[in-house]
Write an enzyme that holds these catalytic residues in place. Structure first.
Site, PDB file in Angstrom:
ATOM      1  N   GLU A 303       0.817  -1.205   0.000  1.00  0.00           N
ATOM      2  CA  GLU A 303       0.000   0.000   0.000  1.00  0.00           C
ATOM      3  C   GLU A 303       0.860   1.269   0.000  1.00  0.00           C
ATOM      4  O   GLU A 303       0.461   2.312  -0.515  1.00  0.00           O
ATOM      5  CB  GLU A 303      -0.925  -0.015   1.230  1.00  0.00           C
ATOM      6  CG  GLU A 303      -2.332   0.429   0.895  1.00  0.00           C
ATOM      7  CD  GLU A 303      -3.321   0.152   2.012  1.00  0.00           C
ATOM      8  OE1 GLU A 303      -3.731  -1.011   2.136  1.00  0.00           O
ATOM      9  OE2 GLU A 303      -3.684   1.084   2.740  1.00  0.00           O
ATOM     10  N   HIS A 332       8.364 -26.410   1.066  1.00  0.00           N
ATOM     11  CA  HIS A 332       7.754 -27.533   0.359  1.00  0.00           C
ATOM     12  C   HIS A 332       6.633 -27.082  -0.568  1.00  0.00           C
ATOM     13  O   HIS A 332       5.824 -27.895  -0.998  1.00  0.00           O
ATOM     14  CB  HIS A 332       7.267 -28.569   1.378  1.00  0.00           C
ATOM     15  CG  HIS A 332       8.409 -29.081   2.211  1.00  0.00           C
ATOM     16  ND1 HIS A 332       9.148 -30.180   1.855  1.00  0.00           N
ATOM     17  CD2 HIS A 332       8.966 -28.601   3.345  1.00  0.00           C
ATOM     18  CE1 HIS A 332      10.103 -30.371   2.754  1.00  0.00           C
ATOM     19  NE2 HIS A 332      10.011 -29.424   3.665  1.00  0.00           N
ATOM     20  N   LYS A 446     -13.018   1.862  -1.957  1.00  0.00           N
ATOM     21  CA  LYS A 446     -13.927   2.252  -0.863  1.00  0.00           C
ATOM     22  C   LYS A 446     -15.072   3.090  -1.432  1.00  0.00           C
ATOM     23  O   LYS A 446     -16.240   2.873  -1.111  1.00  0.00           O
ATOM     24  CB  LYS A 446     -13.175   3.086   0.188  1.00  0.00           C
ATOM     25  CG  LYS A 446     -12.269   2.292   1.112  1.00  0.00           C
ATOM     26  CD  LYS A 446     -11.754   3.195   2.241  1.00  0.00           C
ATOM     27  CE  LYS A 446     -10.869   2.446   3.219  1.00  0.00           C
ATOM     28  NZ  LYS A 446     -10.415   3.235   4.359  1.00  0.00           N
TER      29      LYS A 446
HETATM   30  O1  PA5 Z   1      -3.196   1.741   5.742  1.00  0.00           O
HETATM   31  C1  PA5 Z   1      -4.290   2.216   5.481  1.00  0.00           C
HETATM   32  O2  PA5 Z   1      -4.481   3.437   5.502  1.00  0.00           O
HETATM   33  C2  PA5 Z   1      -5.484   1.349   5.170  1.00  0.00           C
HETATM   34  O3  PA5 Z   1      -5.143   0.025   5.034  1.00  0.00           O
HETATM   35  C3  PA5 Z   1      -6.518   1.469   6.266  1.00  0.00           C
HETATM   36  O4  PA5 Z   1      -5.958   1.073   7.479  1.00  0.00           O
HETATM   37  C4  PA5 Z   1      -7.750   0.632   5.978  1.00  0.00           C
HETATM   38  O5  PA5 Z   1      -8.259   0.949   4.712  1.00  0.00           O
HETATM   39  C5  PA5 Z   1      -8.815   0.882   7.019  1.00  0.00           C
HETATM   40  O6  PA5 Z   1      -9.084   2.243   7.094  1.00  0.00           O
HETATM   41  P1  PA5 Z   1      -9.736   2.891   8.368  1.00  0.00           P
HETATM   42  O7  PA5 Z   1      -8.819   2.711   9.516  1.00  0.00           O
HETATM   43  O8  PA5 Z   1      -9.935   4.311   8.014  1.00  0.00           O
HETATM   44  O9  PA5 Z   1     -11.030   2.180   8.579  1.00  0.00           O
END
Ligand code: PA5
Length: 477
Positions: A303, A332, A446
């Site tokens: 990410e 394995h 989202k």
């Molecule tokens: O790292 C990130 O920003 C995302 O993976 C969020 O943690 C994830 O989308 C969840 O978002 P939120 O904490 O706003 O619910």
């Protein structure tokens, strides 16, 4: 004195980064020459200076978490004791950065079968469940194993609006209200931004116990704030030691000189690897306790570094695809590919010096030497030998690999590891000249979900979705 305050103990628990097998001297032509790193010197210096400048300007709030949470940590410890006295189950409702850290830390630091242990063997602490999906079967299954009256739910969302988490929250609050009336409030703790989002509004209106995710601490960089600390403390993990480990690593990875800074060096080598088409980053812990650290790392890497644009708006399409493997299990299943498949990967081993248990392999079948040779050794020797053997197999095949070793798995070394990877990732972002802290690709998904389920304000997005190419039956067979 607490052991994590003792300098001698701290130094004995320092995690190490071994990159011999990334280098030409060991690996031959697939490895990097020292001069290649030196050629990058101006880039590395610029990146290091930028890291420092951003931190000074408050743009890396996650780096201060080991230092600026004294009061909150105390509050969390007190709350954890209260939870222990009242509840049998602690359930995290969250996803992504709001879930993967709590899972990884629990798996690493608590008994491997923690939830199955009787309460006294859990030190009286509640079981931990992290519901990081909206699979209805899993949600329904949860209600078969928990008693709502003996359960506290920690709803965690930085944005306060993530569909998955808010859907879970709606289900839980409704069930709790039906069962407990006004007392439902005692069963919910909200962890969210202090101003933004819907959860904070609800929490304030309904008077829920709330922890804040500090400004500038994004989901995947949030394990060391209340997002991770509450779940950890509620299950008896020493969060002060976890933060002390992070602070100890901060000293090491704050060195400007990349040749002395293991996080900078790790990022630099991955950067060089990407430049030569090694766009897959395999993370392979040799310990079940670290299995979910691979999930946490995978999100951090994917990410943060998987980006279409650089900071100047040029299309760059960068990032390594993280792959999770577990030693020795995946020897394995995946290692065949890693030794003989395409030269497109870097394998990072996570090794452990001393495991917290020693398991002797029994003697037997002396008439079959190919079996009896194992007897008298320990599983500890076996797993170490297998890690070494795999490292050797990759080396022999000319495959880039490196090893991070934890002297043992404890809160101090885990705090170091979390912090190490975070700084490595941020530095890699600097080298790639991208924003490692946003996630427009995630946001797109989202927003599309909001549109599909009719969230007000998302009509245009819905129209956009409706205009997508229609699927043809002939391609569905
Ligand atoms: O790292 C990130 O920003 C995302 O993976 C969020 O943690 C994830 O989308 C969840 O978002 P939120 O904490 O706003 O619910």
């Amino acid at each position: 004195m607490k052991r994590f305050l003792d300098k001698g103990w701290q130094d004995s628990m320092r995690i190490t980064f071994d990159f011999n097998n990334m280098m030409f001297e060991s690996l031959g032509e697939q490895g990097f020459k020292w001069e290649q790193i030196e050629e990058l010197d101006p880039v590395l210096k610029r990146a290091a200076a930028s890291m420092e400048a951003k931190r000074k300007a408050g743009g890396m709030a996650w780096r201060e978490l080991p230092y600026n949470q004294g009061e909150i940590v105390q509050d969390i410890i007190n709350t954890a004791e209260e939870i222990k006295s009242k509840f049998d189950n602690f359930v995290v409702l969250g996803i992504g950065g709001s879930a993967l850290g709590p899972i990884a830390v629990q798996q690493a630091l608590n008994h491997i079968y923690y939830n199955e242990l009787p309460k006294e063997k859990r030190g009286g602490y509640p079981r931990l469940y992290v519901v990081d999906n909206v699979d209805p079967e899993r949600m329904e299954g949860l209600f078969d194993i928990i008693d709502l009256e003996k359960t506290v739910f920690n709803v965690i969302t930085k944005s306060g609006s993530t569909s998955e988490t808010m859907a879970q929250f709606l289900i839980i609050t409704s069930l709790l209200k039906d069962r407990l009336g006004e007392n439902y409030k005692d069963h919910i703790i909200a962890t969210t931004d202090k101003e933004k989002g819907n959860l904070i509004k609800i929490a304030k209106e309904e008077g829920l116990k709330t922890y804040y995710i500090p400004d500038g601490v994004g989901g995947r960089f949030s394990e060391l704030c209340p997002v991770g600390l509450l779940a950890a403390a509620a299950c008896g993990i020493n969060i002060e030691e976890l933060l002390a480990g992070a602070a100890y690593m901060d000293d090491i990875v704050s060195q400007r000189d990349p040749y002395k800074n293991p996080a900078y060096m790790a990022a630099t080598l991955q950067y060089l690897a990407m430049e030569t088409g090694k766009n897959i980053s395999v993370i392979m812990p040799y310990a079940d306790s670290l299995k979910y650290m691979a999930d946490w790392y995978a999100q951090l890497c994917a990410e943060s570094l998987g980006k279409r644009f650089d900071t100047e708006g040029n299309e760059v399409f960068v990032g390594q695809t993280p792959v999770k493997a577990l030693g020795v299990t995946d020897q394995h299943s995946q290692i065949q590919l890693y030794t003989e498949g395409p030269f497109d990967k870097v394998v990072t081993f996570l090794g452990v010096g001393n495991y917290r248990a020693e398991m002797k392999i029994s003697e037997g079948y002396e008439d079959i030497p190919a079996v009896s040779f194992l007897g008298g050794h320990t599983m500890n020797q076996l797993i170490h030998a297998e890690q070494l053997a795999t490292e050797y197999a990759l080396l022999k095949a000319g495959r880039l690999n490196n090893t991070i070793t934890l002297p043992e798995v404890n809160a101090f070394t885990l705090g170091q590891l979390l912090y190490f990877f975070e700084v490595q990732t941020a530095f890699a972002g600097e080298l790639l000249n991208i924003d490692a802290f946003d996630q427009p690709g995630v946001e797109e998904g989202k927003n599309a979900t909001y549109a599909l389920l009719g969230r007000p304000g998302y009509q245009d997005k819905k129209a956009e979705l409706d205009a997508r190419p229609k699927k043809k039956d002939r391609y569905i067979i």
